[in-house]
Structures are given as C-alpha cells and as structure tokens.
Design a protein around this motif. Sequence first.
Motif, PDB file in Angstrom:
ATOM      1  N   PHE A  79       0.851  -1.199   0.000  1.00 31.22           N
ATOM      2  CA  PHE A  79       0.000   0.000   0.000  1.00 31.22           C
ATOM      3  C   PHE A  79       0.880   1.240   0.000  1.00 31.22           C
ATOM      4  O   PHE A  79       0.995   1.928   1.008  1.00 31.22           O
ATOM      5  CB  PHE A  79      -0.945  -0.024   1.199  1.00 31.22           C
ATOM      6  CG  PHE A  79      -1.824  -1.237   1.209  1.00 31.22           C
ATOM      7  CD1 PHE A  79      -2.875  -1.355   0.317  1.00 31.22           C
ATOM      8  CD2 PHE A  79      -1.574  -2.292   2.077  1.00 31.22           C
ATOM      9  CE1 PHE A  79      -3.662  -2.492   0.297  1.00 31.22           C
ATOM     10  CE2 PHE A  79      -2.362  -3.432   2.063  1.00 31.22           C
ATOM     11  CZ  PHE A  79      -3.411  -3.533   1.168  1.00 31.22           C
ATOM     12  N   PRO A  80       1.542   1.520  -1.149  1.00 34.46           N
ATOM     13  CA  PRO A  80       2.542   2.580  -1.165  1.00 34.46           C
ATOM     14  C   PRO A  80       1.968   3.996  -1.092  1.00 34.46           C
ATOM     15  O   PRO A  80       2.620   4.887  -0.574  1.00 34.46           O
ATOM     16  CB  PRO A  80       3.268   2.366  -2.498  1.00 34.46           C
ATOM     17  CG  PRO A  80       2.332   1.575  -3.336  1.00 34.46           C
ATOM     18  CD  PRO A  80       1.413   0.838  -2.450  1.00 34.46           C
ATOM     19  N   ASP A  81       0.709   4.221  -1.581  1.00 34.52           N
ATOM     20  CA  ASP A  81       0.240   5.616  -1.545  1.00 34.52           C
ATOM     21  C   ASP A  81      -0.158   6.003  -0.124  1.00 34.52           C
ATOM     22  O   ASP A  81      -0.588   5.175   0.669  1.00 34.52           O
ATOM     23  CB  ASP A  81      -0.916   5.837  -2.534  1.00 34.52           C
ATOM     24  CG  ASP A  81      -2.168   5.136  -2.120  1.00 34.52           C
ATOM     25  OD1 ASP A  81      -3.098   5.788  -1.664  1.00 34.52           O
ATOM     26  OD2 ASP A  81      -2.193   3.880  -2.235  1.00 34.52           O
ATOM     27  N   SER A  82       0.019   7.302   0.189  1.00 32.48           N
ATOM     28  CA  SER A  82      -0.034   7.723   1.594  1.00 32.48           C
ATOM     29  C   SER A  82      -1.408   7.524   2.218  1.00 32.48           C
ATOM     30  O   SER A  82      -1.533   7.208   3.408  1.00 32.48           O
ATOM     31  CB  SER A  82       0.416   9.170   1.727  1.00 32.48           C
ATOM     32  OG  SER A  82      -0.425   9.961   0.946  1.00 32.48           O
ATOM     33  N   LYS A  83      -2.475   7.650   1.401  1.00 25.21           N
ATOM     34  CA  LYS A  83      -3.819   7.509   1.972  1.00 25.21           C
ATOM     35  C   LYS A  83      -4.086   6.047   2.401  1.00 25.21           C
ATOM     36  O   LYS A  83      -4.545   5.789   3.512  1.00 25.21           O
ATOM     37  CB  LYS A  83      -4.853   7.956   0.939  1.00 25.21           C
ATOM     38  CG  LYS A  83      -6.180   8.304   1.544  1.00 25.21           C
ATOM     39  CD  LYS A  83      -7.075   8.960   0.514  1.00 25.21           C
ATOM     40  CE  LYS A  83      -8.512   8.640   0.794  1.00 25.21           C
ATOM     41  NZ  LYS A  83      -9.412   9.129  -0.236  1.00 25.21           N
ATOM     42  N   SER A  84      -3.731   5.120   1.509  1.00 28.37           N
ATOM     43  CA  SER A  84      -3.942   3.705   1.861  1.00 28.37           C
ATOM     44  C   SER A  84      -3.072   3.331   3.046  1.00 28.37           C
ATOM     45  O   SER A  84      -3.493   2.601   3.945  1.00 28.37           O
ATOM     46  CB  SER A  84      -3.565   2.766   0.725  1.00 28.37           C
ATOM     47  OG  SER A  84      -3.922   3.260  -0.491  1.00 28.37           O
ATOM     48  N   ALA A 220     -11.845  -4.309  -1.361  1.00 27.43           N
ATOM     49  CA  ALA A 220     -11.905  -5.764  -1.190  1.00 27.43           C
ATOM     50  C   ALA A 220     -10.501  -6.319  -0.932  1.00 27.43           C
ATOM     51  O   ALA A 220     -10.320  -7.239  -0.137  1.00 27.43           O
ATOM     52  CB  ALA A 220     -12.522  -6.409  -2.423  1.00 27.43           C
ATOM     53  N   GLN A 221      -9.495  -5.719  -1.593  1.00 33.08           N
ATOM     54  CA  GLN A 221      -8.122  -6.200  -1.395  1.00 33.08           C
ATOM     55  C   GLN A 221      -7.640  -5.909   0.033  1.00 33.08           C
ATOM     56  O   GLN A 221      -7.072  -6.775   0.689  1.00 33.08           O
ATOM     57  CB  GLN A 221      -7.188  -5.524  -2.408  1.00 33.08           C
ATOM     58  CG  GLN A 221      -5.760  -6.009  -2.269  1.00 33.08           C
ATOM     59  CD  GLN A 221      -4.834  -5.403  -3.309  1.00 33.08           C
ATOM     60  OE1 GLN A 221      -5.244  -5.121  -4.417  1.00 33.08           O
ATOM     61  NE2 GLN A 221      -3.595  -5.201  -2.941  1.00 33.08           N
ATOM     62  N   PHE A 222      -7.922  -4.700   0.509  1.00 27.78           N
ATOM     63  CA  PHE A 222      -7.607  -4.344   1.897  1.00 27.78           C
ATOM     64  C   PHE A 222      -8.165  -5.415   2.847  1.00 27.78           C
ATOM     65  O   PHE A 222      -7.480  -5.983   3.679  1.00 27.78           O
ATOM     66  CB  PHE A 222      -8.337  -3.040   2.261  1.00 27.78           C
ATOM     67  CG  PHE A 222      -7.481  -1.806   2.289  1.00 27.78           C
ATOM     68  CD1 PHE A 222      -6.235  -1.807   2.881  1.00 27.78           C
ATOM     69  CD2 PHE A 222      -7.953  -0.611   1.756  1.00 27.78           C
ATOM     70  CE1 PHE A 222      -5.482  -0.654   2.932  1.00 27.78           C
ATOM     71  CE2 PHE A 222      -7.202   0.544   1.796  1.00 27.78           C
ATOM     72  CZ  PHE A 222      -5.963   0.528   2.378  1.00 27.78           C
ATOM     73  N   SER A 223      -9.472  -5.644   2.666  1.00 26.62           N
ATOM     74  CA  SER A 223     -10.205  -6.525   3.565  1.00 26.62           C
ATOM     75  C   SER A 223      -9.684  -7.965   3.474  1.00 26.62           C
ATOM     76  O   SER A 223      -9.512  -8.651   4.484  1.00 26.62           O
ATOM     77  CB  SER A 223     -11.683  -6.443   3.189  1.00 26.62           C
ATOM     78  OG  SER A 223     -12.429  -7.305   3.951  1.00 26.62           O
ATOM     79  N   LEU A 224      -9.386  -8.391   2.232  1.00 22.02           N
ATOM     80  CA  LEU A 224      -8.882  -9.756   2.023  1.00 22.02           C
ATOM     81  C   LEU A 224      -7.534  -9.939   2.716  1.00 22.02           C
ATOM     82  O   LEU A 224      -7.297 -10.959   3.374  1.00 22.02           O
ATOM     83  CB  LEU A 224      -8.740 -10.017   0.513  1.00 22.02           C
ATOM     84  CG  LEU A 224      -8.283 -11.414   0.112  1.00 22.02           C
ATOM     85  CD1 LEU A 224      -9.314 -12.460   0.533  1.00 22.02           C
ATOM     86  CD2 LEU A 224      -8.062 -11.510  -1.397  1.00 22.02           C
ATOM     87  N   TYR A 225      -6.664  -8.935   2.594  1.00 22.41           N
ATOM     88  CA  TYR A 225      -5.331  -9.066   3.172  1.00 22.41           C
ATOM     89  C   TYR A 225      -5.366  -8.937   4.700  1.00 22.41           C
ATOM     90  O   TYR A 225      -4.419  -9.328   5.373  1.00 22.41           O
ATOM     91  CB  TYR A 225      -4.371  -8.046   2.546  1.00 22.41           C
ATOM     92  CG  TYR A 225      -4.056  -8.340   1.086  1.00 22.41           C
ATOM     93  CD1 TYR A 225      -4.601  -9.453   0.436  1.00 22.41           C
ATOM     94  CD2 TYR A 225      -3.212  -7.516   0.349  1.00 22.41           C
ATOM     95  CE1 TYR A 225      -4.341  -9.717  -0.893  1.00 22.41           C
ATOM     96  CE2 TYR A 225      -2.933  -7.788  -1.000  1.00 22.41           C
ATOM     97  CZ  TYR A 225      -3.510  -8.888  -1.606  1.00 22.41           C
ATOM     98  OH  TYR A 225      -3.250  -9.166  -2.936  1.00 22.41           O
ATOM     99  N   VAL A 263     -12.546  -4.813  11.493  1.00 17.81           N
ATOM    100  CA  VAL A 263     -11.671  -4.028  10.605  1.00 17.81           C
ATOM    101  C   VAL A 263     -11.849  -4.484   9.154  1.00 17.81           C
ATOM    102  O   VAL A 263     -11.923  -3.666   8.229  1.00 17.81           O
ATOM    103  CB  VAL A 263     -10.190  -4.160  11.051  1.00 17.81           C
ATOM    104  CG1 VAL A 263      -9.236  -3.690   9.967  1.00 17.81           C
ATOM    105  CG2 VAL A 263      -9.946  -3.362  12.331  1.00 17.81           C
ATOM    106  N   ALA A 264     -11.942  -5.804   8.961  1.00 17.43           N
ATOM    107  CA  ALA A 264     -12.125  -6.327   7.596  1.00 17.43           C
ATOM    108  C   ALA A 264     -13.425  -5.778   6.993  1.00 17.43           C
ATOM    109  O   ALA A 264     -13.461  -5.401   5.818  1.00 17.43           O
ATOM    110  CB  ALA A 264     -12.143  -7.844   7.603  1.00 17.43           C
TER     111      ALA A 264
END
Length: 363
Positions: A79-84, A220-225, A263-264
């Motif tokens: 998650f390289p961008d600062s917001k993510s 969905a990727q956030f939540s999956l990871y 959190v997910a």
Amino acid sequence: MIDPFSFIVVVACSATALLVTLKLIPVVSQWTLKADLWGYDLNKGHPKDGKERVKVPETMGIVPSIIYLLCLIFFQLFFPDSKSLATWNAALASIGFTVLLGFVDDVLELRWRYKLILPAFASLPLVMAYNVTGGTTKVVFPSFMADIVGFSTLNIGLLHLVYIDLLSIFASNSINIYAGINGLEVGQSMIIALFIAAYNIICMLQGSNTEESAFISDAAQFSLYVVIPFIFVSAGLFIFNRYPSCVFIGDTYTYFAGMVLAVAGILGHFSKSLLVLFIPQLINFTLSLPQLVGIVPCPRHRLPRYDPADGKLHAVKNHLTLINFALRLTGPMEERTICHVLLGFQVACCSAGLAFMLWAKGL
Ligand code: UD1
Ligand code: MG
C-alpha cells in the motif's frame, strides 16, 4: 482484479506465520504456566467425580496475534500511496491496541463492565483515520431497498463513526460470550473470516475497469489481506485449542478476533452487511441480554453442566446462551459433538449471509 503478485506473497507469508504459530505455542504455553496464567478445563469433570483436573495454559491468543501483527506490518509494502498507508496503519494500531487490552484483561481479570467497553477505545485509531482520510460515511442501500426509500445513498456522517465503534464492541464481545466449549471461539472466528475472504474474492473477480469498481476492488483487497493471515494463524491456534484443549486462548484472542473481523468489514466497506455473518453471535447475544444487563443474575461462567455418569454436557436452563439452548433442543451431547454442531450451524448461517450479501450487491 486480484493482483497475483501481492496475493501470492500474502498467502506465502501467512503460511509461514502458521508454521511459526505451531512452533511457538508449545514454548509459550510453558512460559504462561510459569507465570501462573492457566485455567481449569471446566467441562472435564472434578476431583469429587474421581477425575483429576488439569491446568491448561491460558492467554495463548498472544502468540497468533503478535505473529499476525508482524504480517500486517510487512504487508504495508503493498500500500505505497499515503492515503492507503494511513488507513492500513490505523487498522494496525487498532488491532495492536486490542491485543494489548485483551492481554491486560487476561492478566488482571477485569470486571465484566470494564471488559465490555475496552474495544471501544481500541477502535479509535481506525475511527480517527476513517474521518481524516475521507472514508465514506455514506450508507449505500441495496437496490431492493433503494426502490422502496427512493434514494440509493444516505450520508449519515458522525453516526457512521459511532457505528464503527459500536461494531468493534459488538464483534469482540459477541465472540467472547459465545464460548466455554473447546474450540468454539477460534472455530467461529475462522469460519466468519473464511466467508469474508470468499466475499472479497468474488467482489474482486467481478471488478471491471470503471472507476467505481476499481474503488470496490481496492477495498476488497484491503479486507482480504486483513483476513488471510488471520485465517492461517487461527488455524494454528485451533490445532491446540480444539477438543481436548491443550491451551486456552484467553480474551486476548477473542477481542483480537472480533477486532480483525470488524476491521475487515470496515476497510472492505461492508460494515453494515458484515452483521449477516454474525447470526449465531447475534442470537447468543440476544438470548444473553437479560443476564448482560443484570435483569437475571450473571455468574462468572455460564457453561453447560458436565455429567461424569455419561461424559456428556447437559443444558443448564438458567444460563441463557445459545450453547445451552442448543443442548435443550438436541439433548445431552459430548463436548466435541456439540462444538461440531454449533460450528456447522455457523457455516450454514454464514452461507445464507454470504448469499444475501451477494444478492444485495447485485452479484
Ligand atoms: C465468557 C462467558 C462465560 C464463559 C466463559 C468461557 C459471558 C458473559 N461470559 O467469560 O459465561 O463461561 O467466557 O470462556 O457469557 N473454559 C473452559 N473450557 C473452554 C473455554 C474456557 O473450561 O473451552 C474456562 C477455563 O477455566 C478458562 C476460562 O473458561 O480459564 C476462560 O474464561 P474467560 O474467557 O476469561 O471468560 P469470560 O470471557 O470472562
Ligand atoms: Mg473469554
């Protein structure tokens, strides 16, 4: 679309986390015994029935939760961008804070009313970040509801942040009070996490190239990871905690699990529909309400009664839990069997819940 590189790294890292969990639990359980952190397995008889009680190492949730946190720190790379990154770090802070408070509870044996509100503080980093990074506070209605109310989104602002906090309290406590037979707490958490993973994967596979679906796919990727390493470390803990338990997990694990699942749901932007995966917990919570609010006295433990004559668990009528309710319906059962029945019920409820979530999303 699923990014294959990060997905493979996340799975490989989580599989390593499982191996480390399996290796460390036997070691750490010796340490917790030495530190006097242990509990009697209450459903295995009593010296007066001619059965010696064994001291089972407690608080073993500390092992998978720390290994899990290390995985999340490592996943920041994706998650390289600062917001993510800000959101991801907030999730990390919330889950880390939960583990600390759960461990404090296990060591200090806090009173029930303090336990109840701990997750409210722990989820604050996430609530703050959600606000600052401009996380949406809109409720998106499924199409069948939008037709009825006449609009498809509603901005509920601050109320949404309050909801996020309440969700963390509910998720953590509802898992913690649906407990008392070997393997149930870890089993139910793993099943819910598996269904969250399935939901996210389906959402990602459906993604096209429009801006909106790219946003859904990122969420969905956030939540999956968040859930993948959780499923792996929990599987490691389950091997030791299933019947007959070699270790107990402590409130460290139940709070940790509840917060990870909340959190997910929050990062995946399905924090409202997440509740349909918590149907057994909602039933148990509703049944428990008279005891939780003090209308009916609430003893320290609300377990079924173990009968040494038949080796089975029997329902105790005045303990208002789903475990006791199920035993009243089915008749006395062995601890392992009732756990399987309840976990089967969890799978059935989550399957219906997942079908509802996909239908409401129009997938
Ligand atoms: C919650 C429940 C309580 C239940 C307990 C069992 C409410 C309000 N509280 O309390 O009714 O009895 O969980 O976890 O519903 N234990 C077993 N077998 C198991 C798991 C736990 O005997 O499979 C016993 C052990 O003695 C263990 C203790 O329960 O040491 C752990 O209890 P803890 O998690 O601290 O209880 P609470 O979360 O406060
Ligand atoms: Mg507990």
